[in-house]
Design an enzyme around this catalytic site. Structure first.
Site, PDB file in Angstrom:
ATOM      1  N   THR A   1       0.928  -1.196   0.022  1.00 14.20           N
ATOM      2  CA  THR A   1       0.048  -0.121   0.015  1.00 14.20           C
ATOM      3  C   THR A   1       0.847   1.137  -0.001  1.00 14.20           C
ATOM      4  OG1 THR A   1       0.062  -0.069   2.424  1.00 14.20           O
ATOM      5  CG2 THR A   1      -2.032  -1.078   1.191  1.00 14.20           C
TER       6      THR A   1
ATOM      7  N   ASN B   1       1.528   4.686   1.032  1.00 10.43           N
ATOM      8  CA  ASN B   1       1.204   5.558   2.019  1.00 10.43           C
ATOM      9  C   ASN B   1       1.306   7.270   1.747  1.00 10.43           C
ATOM     10  OD1 ASN B   1       1.481   2.944   3.043  1.00 10.43           O
ATOM     11  ND2 ASN B   1       1.190   3.790   5.329  1.00 10.43           N
TER      12      ASN B   1
ATOM     13  N   GLU C   1      -3.656   4.494   3.000  1.00 18.00           N
ATOM     14  CA  GLU C   1      -2.933   3.635   2.209  1.00 18.00           C
ATOM     15  C   GLU C   1      -3.802   3.257   0.913  1.00 18.00           C
ATOM     16  OE1 GLU C   1      -2.162   0.266   4.758  1.00 18.00           O
ATOM     17  OE2 GLU C   1      -1.920   1.796   6.601  1.00 18.00           O
TER      18      GLU C   1
HETATM   19  C1  LIG Z   1      -8.294  -2.070   0.844  1.00 15.48           C
HETATM   20  C2  LIG Z   1      -7.872  -2.145   2.036  1.00 15.48           C
HETATM   21  C3  LIG Z   1      -8.813  -2.456   3.290  1.00 15.48           C
HETATM   22  C4  LIG Z   1      -8.295  -2.551   4.675  1.00 15.48           C
HETATM   23  N1  LIG Z   1      -8.872  -2.730   5.766  1.00 15.48           N
HETATM   24  C5  LIG Z   1      -8.588  -2.776   6.877  1.00 15.48           C
HETATM   25  C6  LIG Z   1      -9.307  -3.144   8.073  1.00 15.48           C
HETATM   26  O1  LIG Z   1     -10.523  -3.510   7.622  1.00 15.48           O
HETATM   27  N2  LIG Z   1      -8.971  -3.271   9.214  1.00 15.48           N
HETATM   28  C7  LIG Z   1      -7.429  -3.019   9.398  1.00 15.48           C
HETATM   29  O2  LIG Z   1      -6.844  -3.035  10.590  1.00 15.48           O
HETATM   30  N3  LIG Z   1      -6.884  -2.574   8.412  1.00 15.48           N
HETATM   31  C8  LIG Z   1      -7.324  -2.546   6.883  1.00 15.48           C
HETATM   32  N4  LIG Z   1      -6.301  -2.281   6.057  1.00 15.48           N
HETATM   33  C9  LIG Z   1      -5.069  -1.826   6.325  1.00 15.48           C
HETATM   34  C10 LIG Z   1      -3.697  -2.864   6.476  1.00 15.48           C
HETATM   35  O3  LIG Z   1      -4.070  -3.604   7.635  1.00 15.48           O
HETATM   36  C11 LIG Z   1      -2.628  -2.111   6.146  1.00 15.48           C
HETATM   37  O4  LIG Z   1      -2.423  -2.150   4.583  1.00 15.48           O
HETATM   38  C12 LIG Z   1      -1.452  -2.637   6.671  1.00 15.48           C
HETATM   39  O5  LIG Z   1      -1.308  -2.579   8.093  1.00 15.48           O
HETATM   40  C13 LIG Z   1      -0.013  -2.040   6.069  1.00 15.48           C
HETATM   41  O6  LIG Z   1       0.302  -0.905   6.555  1.00 15.48           O
HETATM   42  P1  LIG Z   1       1.640  -0.226   6.299  1.00 15.48           P
HETATM   43  O7  LIG Z   1       1.529   0.600   4.876  1.00 15.48           O
HETATM   44  O8  LIG Z   1       1.816   0.660   7.355  1.00 15.48           O
HETATM   45  O9  LIG Z   1       2.807  -1.344   6.201  1.00 15.48           O
HETATM   46  C14 LIG Z   1      -6.751  -2.042   4.666  1.00 15.48           C
HETATM   47  C15 LIG Z   1      -5.980  -1.802   3.671  1.00 15.48           C
HETATM   48  C16 LIG Z   1      -6.714  -1.863   2.328  1.00 15.48           C
HETATM   49  C17 LIG Z   1      -5.476  -1.578   1.071  1.00 15.48           C
HETATM   50  N1  LIG Z   2       0.505  -2.309  -6.423  1.00 12.09           N
HETATM   51  C1  LIG Z   2       0.989  -1.295  -5.447  1.00 12.09           C
HETATM   52  N2  LIG Z   2       0.285  -0.402  -4.507  1.00 12.09           N
HETATM   53  C2  LIG Z   2       0.851   0.313  -3.939  1.00 12.09           C
HETATM   54  N3  LIG Z   2       2.328   0.325  -3.673  1.00 12.09           N
HETATM   55  C3  LIG Z   2       2.810  -0.647  -4.316  1.00 12.09           C
HETATM   56  C4  LIG Z   2       2.345  -1.288  -5.053  1.00 12.09           C
HETATM   57  N4  LIG Z   2       3.413  -2.088  -5.622  1.00 12.09           N
HETATM   58  C5  LIG Z   2       4.374  -1.810  -5.164  1.00 12.09           C
HETATM   59  N5  LIG Z   2       4.159  -0.688  -4.339  1.00 12.09           N
HETATM   60  C6  LIG Z   2       5.439  -0.009  -3.308  1.00 12.09           C
HETATM   61  O1  LIG Z   2       5.472  -0.641  -2.189  1.00 12.09           O
HETATM   62  C7  LIG Z   2       5.120   0.381  -1.156  1.00 12.09           C
HETATM   63  C8  LIG Z   2       4.343   0.080  -0.096  1.00 12.09           C
HETATM   64  O2  LIG Z   2       4.785  -0.960   0.577  1.00 12.09           O
HETATM   65  P1  LIG Z   2       4.266  -1.495   2.220  1.00 12.09           P
HETATM   66  O3  LIG Z   2       4.740  -2.878   2.360  1.00 12.09           O
HETATM   67  O4  LIG Z   2       2.822  -0.896   2.013  1.00 12.09           O
HETATM   68  O5  LIG Z   2       5.179  -0.437   2.925  1.00 12.09           O
HETATM   69  P2  LIG Z   2       5.090   0.926   3.727  1.00 12.09           P
HETATM   70  O6  LIG Z   2       4.672   0.367   5.073  1.00 12.09           O
HETATM   71  O7  LIG Z   2       6.271   1.482   3.710  1.00 12.09           O
HETATM   72  O8  LIG Z   2       3.786   1.610   3.142  1.00 12.09           O
HETATM   73  C9  LIG Z   2       4.607   1.635  -2.028  1.00 12.09           C
HETATM   74  O9  LIG Z   2       5.119   2.771  -1.390  1.00 12.09           O
HETATM   75  C10 LIG Z   2       5.184   1.578  -3.387  1.00 12.09           C
HETATM   76  O10 LIG Z   2       6.440   2.190  -3.349  1.00 12.09           O
HETATM   77 MG   LIG Z   3       1.841   0.890   2.899  1.00 11.59          MG
END
Ligand SMILES: Cc1cc2nc3c(=O)[nH]c(=O)nc-3n(C[C@H](O)[C@H](O)[C@H](O)COP(=O)(O)O)c2cc1C
Ligand SMILES: Nc1ncnc2c1ncn2[C@@H]1O[C@H](COP(=O)(O)OP(=O)(O)O)[C@@H](O)[C@H]1O
Ligand SMILES: [Mg+2]
Length: 206
Positions: free
Chosen positions: A41, A43, A107
């Site tokens: 995701t 961010n 995210e």
């Molecule tokens: C479409 C989508 C739906 C999500 N729904 C939830 C949810 O219902 N509950 C939750 O705790 N996290 C939810 N998440 C968040 C994930 O837990 C989160 O992407 C993960 O913790 C990664 O965080 P990071 O970018 O800090 O690594 C969702 C993420 C996405 C992309």
């Molecule tokens: N389909 C995708 N959607 C979003 N981010 C992606 C995707 N593919 C690769 N990435 C890369 O992966 C990173 C996110 O990975 P993630 O594990 O969520 O790390 P973080 O906790 O740092 O957000 C993004 O910042 C981007 O550079």
């Molecule tokens: Mg992320």
């Protein structure tokens, strides 16, 4: 068994407050998306969200994104290097109750073009492989949020969270395939003035 989810979310055309414009550089999150969930995701900062968009409640949404082509070059793009590619997306805004975050995050999971097969379709063999692009940290990202899917939930397991996000991707895809949403992704001759204006904003990076 919980009951199956609706295949689409929201009305047949975006209604206020949508579309909502968000923009920001891609920043580091907690590093869980790819590592724990297998769902990257992107961010973006959430600092001024409550001030600028008090109407944006926590939850899961769908929309369309563009990345600044000055720093991100899409491999499969047919467009020139200076034109941003517009792709479908699903996003979460909130505290990730499963992880009990204390700060709100935005995210965005970027999905493949709607003309490509969906990697998250039901009934595929083995583990779901979510869409993955080359990393694009620090790249500017513009997002148009077009509709709401559901609130954020806590889950009994990581697998249950991943499965719900897989369904979110399918709901986002089906929702965006409707004419009044698809026009944000593909140009067609009869897009209305407001859609063209939002699309022009989406791909502008000065
Ligand atoms: C479409 C989508 C739906 C999500 N729904 C939830 C949810 O219902 N509950 C939750 O705790 N996290 C939810 N998440 C968040 C994930 O837990 C989160 O992407 C993960 O913790 C990664 O965080 P990071 O970018 O800090 O690594 C969702 C993420 C996405 C992309
Ligand atoms: N389909 C995708 N959607 C979003 N981010 C992606 C995707 N593919 C690769 N990435 C890369 O992966 C990173 C996110 O990975 P993630 O594990 O969520 O790390 P973080 O906790 O740092 O957000 C993004 O910042 C981007 O550079
Ligand atoms: Mg992320």
């Amino acid at each position: 068994m919980s009951k199956p989810r609706d295949p689409v979310a929201g009305p047949n055309a975006p209604e206020p407050p949508f579309p909502i414009r968000l923009s920001g550089p891609v920043i580091k999150g907690f590093g869980r998306g790819s590592k724990d969930l297998g769902i990257p995701t992107a961010n973006i900062p959430a600092d001024d969200l409550s001030e600028k968009h008090p109407e944006l409640t926590t939850g899961v949404y769908y929309g369309v994104v563009a990345l600044d082509p000055k720093t991100y070059h899409h491999e499969t793009s047919e467009s020139s290097a200076s034109t941003a590619v517009v792709l479908p997306a699903v996003l979460s805004i909130g505290y990730n109750p499963f992880y009990k975050n204390t700060v709100r995050s935005v995210e965005i999971h970027i999905m493949p073009a709607l003309t490509e097969p969906s990697p998250t379709a039901a009934g595929q063999e083995g583990h779901t492989k979510f869409n993955r692009l080359p990393d694009f940290y620090k790249t500017r990202l513009n997002l148009l949020i077009l509709g709401y899917i559901r609130p954020e939930f806590d889950y009994v397991s990581l697998e249950a969270l991943v499965e719900d996000i897989r369904v979110d991707c399918e709901v986002a895809r089906e929702s965006l395939l409707r004419e009044a949403y698809k026009c944000y992704l593909v140009h067609n001759g009869n897009t209305s003035g407001k859609v063209s204006e939002d699309r022009a904003w989406l791909v502008s990076f000065d």
